[in-house]
Motif scaffolding. Structure first.
Motif, PDB file in Angstrom:
ATOM      1  N   GLU A 145     -47.703 -54.689 -22.096  1.00 31.08           N
ATOM      2  CA  GLU A 145     -47.354 -53.204 -22.833  1.00 31.08           C
ATOM      3  C   GLU A 145     -46.060 -53.416 -23.648  1.00 31.08           C
ATOM      4  O   GLU A 145     -45.802 -52.693 -24.345  1.00 31.08           O
ATOM      5  N   VAL A 146     -45.331 -54.449 -23.329  1.00 29.16           N
ATOM      6  CA  VAL A 146     -44.053 -54.662 -24.115  1.00 29.16           C
ATOM      7  C   VAL A 146     -44.413 -55.490 -25.403  1.00 29.16           C
ATOM      8  O   VAL A 146     -43.623 -55.200 -26.424  1.00 29.16           O
ATOM      9  N   VAL A 147     -45.150 -56.394 -25.021  1.00 33.43           N
ATOM     10  CA  VAL A 147     -45.397 -57.561 -26.247  1.00 33.43           C
ATOM     11  C   VAL A 147     -46.552 -57.777 -26.961  1.00 33.43           C
ATOM     12  O   VAL A 147     -46.625 -58.416 -28.109  1.00 33.43           O
ATOM     13  N   ASP A 148     -47.582 -56.929 -26.479  1.00 36.76           N
ATOM     14  CA  ASP A 148     -48.831 -57.043 -27.214  1.00 36.76           C
ATOM     15  C   ASP A 148     -48.877 -56.694 -28.560  1.00 36.76           C
ATOM     16  O   ASP A 148     -49.634 -57.659 -29.545  1.00 36.76           O
ATOM     17  N   ALA A 149     -48.357 -55.860 -29.195  1.00 39.02           N
ATOM     18  CA  ALA A 149     -48.444 -55.361 -30.407  1.00 39.02           C
ATOM     19  C   ALA A 149     -47.515 -56.428 -31.216  1.00 39.02           C
ATOM     20  O   ALA A 149     -48.071 -56.629 -32.332  1.00 39.02           O
ATOM     21  N   THR A 150     -46.407 -57.052 -30.835  1.00 41.49           N
ATOM     22  CA  THR A 150     -45.886 -58.028 -31.453  1.00 41.49           C
ATOM     23  C   THR A 150     -46.554 -59.150 -31.629  1.00 41.49           C
ATOM     24  O   THR A 150     -46.715 -59.760 -32.596  1.00 41.49           O
ATOM     25  N   ILE A 151     -47.170 -59.766 -30.440  1.00 38.05           N
ATOM     26  CA  ILE A 151     -48.260 -60.891 -30.409  1.00 38.05           C
ATOM     27  C   ILE A 151     -49.479 -60.551 -31.924  1.00 38.05           C
ATOM     28  O   ILE A 151     -49.571 -61.411 -32.637  1.00 38.05           O
ATOM     29  N   ALA A 152     -49.916 -59.435 -31.746  1.00 38.51           N
ATOM     30  CA  ALA A 152     -50.964 -58.888 -32.604  1.00 38.51           C
ATOM     31  C   ALA A 152     -50.496 -59.029 -34.087  1.00 38.51           C
ATOM     32  O   ALA A 152     -51.189 -59.280 -35.065  1.00 38.51           O
ATOM     33  N   ASP A 153     -49.251 -58.508 -34.290  1.00 39.71           N
ATOM     34  CA  ASP A 153     -48.550 -58.453 -35.700  1.00 39.71           C
ATOM     35  C   ASP A 153     -48.476 -59.897 -36.308  1.00 39.71           C
ATOM     36  O   ASP A 153     -48.424 -60.266 -37.576  1.00 39.71           O
ATOM     37  N   GLY A 154     -48.360 -61.110 -35.300  1.00 42.14           N
ATOM     38  CA  GLY A 154     -48.406 -62.417 -35.882  1.00 42.14           C
ATOM     39  C   GLY A 154     -46.559 -62.529 -36.134  1.00 42.14           C
ATOM     40  O   GLY A 154     -45.849 -61.635 -36.007  1.00 42.14           O
ATOM     41  N   TYR A 155     -46.339 -63.729 -36.704  1.00 43.40           N
ATOM     42  CA  TYR A 155     -44.939 -63.888 -37.027  1.00 43.40           C
ATOM     43  C   TYR A 155     -44.528 -64.369 -38.318  1.00 43.40           C
ATOM     44  O   TYR A 155     -45.482 -65.245 -38.858  1.00 43.40           O
ATOM     45  N   ALA A 156     -43.510 -64.124 -38.941  1.00 42.89           N
ATOM     46  CA  ALA A 156     -43.090 -64.399 -40.366  1.00 42.89           C
ATOM     47  C   ALA A 156     -42.389 -65.546 -40.369  1.00 42.89           C
ATOM     48  O   ALA A 156     -41.213 -65.566 -40.895  1.00 42.89           O
ATOM     49  N   PHE A 157     -42.770 -66.836 -39.888  1.00 40.92           N
ATOM     50  CA  PHE A 157     -42.068 -67.849 -40.075  1.00 40.92           C
ATOM     51  C   PHE A 157     -41.799 -68.307 -41.372  1.00 40.92           C
ATOM     52  O   PHE A 157     -40.788 -69.072 -41.843  1.00 40.92           O
ATOM     53  N   HIS A 158     -42.960 -68.150 -42.495  1.00 39.38           N
ATOM     54  CA  HIS A 158     -42.551 -68.434 -43.737  1.00 39.38           C
ATOM     55  C   HIS A 158     -41.424 -67.562 -44.514  1.00 39.38           C
ATOM     56  O   HIS A 158     -41.056 -67.934 -45.654  1.00 39.38           O
ATOM     57  N   THR A 159     -41.177 -66.577 -43.996  1.00 39.42           N
ATOM     58  CA  THR A 159     -40.017 -65.466 -44.554  1.00 39.42           C
ATOM     59  C   THR A 159     -38.745 -65.946 -44.141  1.00 39.42           C
ATOM     60  O   THR A 159     -37.663 -65.764 -44.419  1.00 39.42           O
ATOM     61  N   LEU A 160     -38.835 -66.448 -42.590  1.00 37.16           N
ATOM     62  CA  LEU A 160     -37.654 -66.550 -41.959  1.00 37.16           C
ATOM     63  C   LEU A 160     -36.485 -67.333 -42.505  1.00 37.16           C
ATOM     64  O   LEU A 160     -35.525 -66.751 -42.772  1.00 37.16           O
ATOM     65  N   PRO A 161     -36.587 -68.447 -43.261  1.00 40.09           N
ATOM     66  CA  PRO A 161     -35.735 -69.266 -43.941  1.00 40.09           C
ATOM     67  C   PRO A 161     -35.213 -68.348 -45.146  1.00 40.09           C
ATOM     68  O   PRO A 161     -33.942 -68.210 -45.108  1.00 40.09           O
ATOM     69  N   VAL A 162     -35.996 -67.865 -45.861  1.00 43.22           N
ATOM     70  CA  VAL A 162     -35.340 -67.230 -47.269  1.00 43.22           C
ATOM     71  C   VAL A 162     -34.475 -66.045 -46.631  1.00 43.22           C
ATOM     72  O   VAL A 162     -33.690 -65.411 -47.445  1.00 43.22           O
TER      73      VAL A 162
END
Length: 243
Positions: A145-162
């Motif tokens: 209930e804390v992290v399911d929505a975060t996992i569903a959103d995916g991660y912006a690794f392509h944006t992190l460096p910039v």
């Protein structure tokens, strides 16, 4: 007192996450406040958009205006905290109060070196491998209930460096001095790196309050969802008309 008597709240996610980071807070706060969470450029539903700091601040402004309830309490975690500081400079008339979580360390000087190295490493690693690692980590540490929505959103690794490179050299305690609205610095007690400048930040704007969440680290709203919700709620109530 119903939600029309309360200031709106806009929640701004941290590095690599998206609006789902605020799953634990959204429902609880919506019972009392007009509330929204945004996706920054390059994150979540805006994954295809290029990162741009001005655009990120303007998306917060759009969310405040869409709530149509006056200036907002803006709550920013990590990357979102620094974006919220930029929003405060760019749209001061839309800010009723600012909550900085895990974003009271200067992005200048030698402390940025490890983050420059991490940004360079992330740019070289396959996104699917980083995704699997993050999914496993979050599922191991936190309930669904804390992290399911975060996992569903995916991660912006392509944006992190910039995005990180864009923050370097931009923010320090003086960034808070120009904020006209009340400020709460809300950090995890164990977030030793990202709260290194909290006292300097607080001194830069007299009246700024520091609250520490016991036992929590950098992902403070995952580590202690109820405590973060309660702190944001109390801060927003203090700014309510007629209090």
């Amino acid at each position: 007192m119903n939600t029309v008597d309360r200031p709106p709240i806009v929640l701004v996610h941290g590095t690599r996450f998206a609006r789902g980071q605020w799953q634990p807070q959204l429902v609880a706060l919506a019972a009392e406040f007009p509330v929204a969470a945004v996706d920054l450029p390059g994150h979540g539903r805006r994954s295809a958009e290029p990162w741009d700091l001005d655009r990120a601040a303007d998306l917060i402004a759009e969310a405040v205006r869409d709530l149509d309830a006056g200036p907002a309490v803006v709550v920013g975690h990590s990357l979102g905290g620094y974006v919220a500081l930029h929003f405060a400079r760019r749209h001061p008339d839309l800010l009723a109060g600012l909550v900085l979580m895990g974003a009271s360390a200067a992005t200048t000087g030698p402390l940025t070196v490890p983050y420059r190295l991490v940004a360079a490493l992330v740019a070289r690693l396959p996104a699917d491998r980083l995704t699997r690692w993050n999914d496993r980590l979050l599922r191991r540490l936190y309930p669904p209930e804390v992290v399911d929505a975060t996992i569903a959103d995916g991660y912006a690794f392509h944006t992190l460096p910039v995005a990180w490179r864009d923050l370097f050299g931009r923010f320090d305690a003086s960034s808070l001095a120009a904020v006209r609205a009340p400020v709460l610095i809300l950090n995890g007690q164990r977030d030793l790196l990202f709260r290194t400048g909290e006292r300097a930040f607080a001194r830069a704007r007299p009246g700024t309050r520091i609250e520490l969440v016991p036992g929590a680290a950098h992902l403070v709203n995952f580590d202690a969802p109820a405590a973060v919700t309660d702190a944001v709620r109390r801060f927003a109530r203090e700014l309510s008309p007629g209090r």
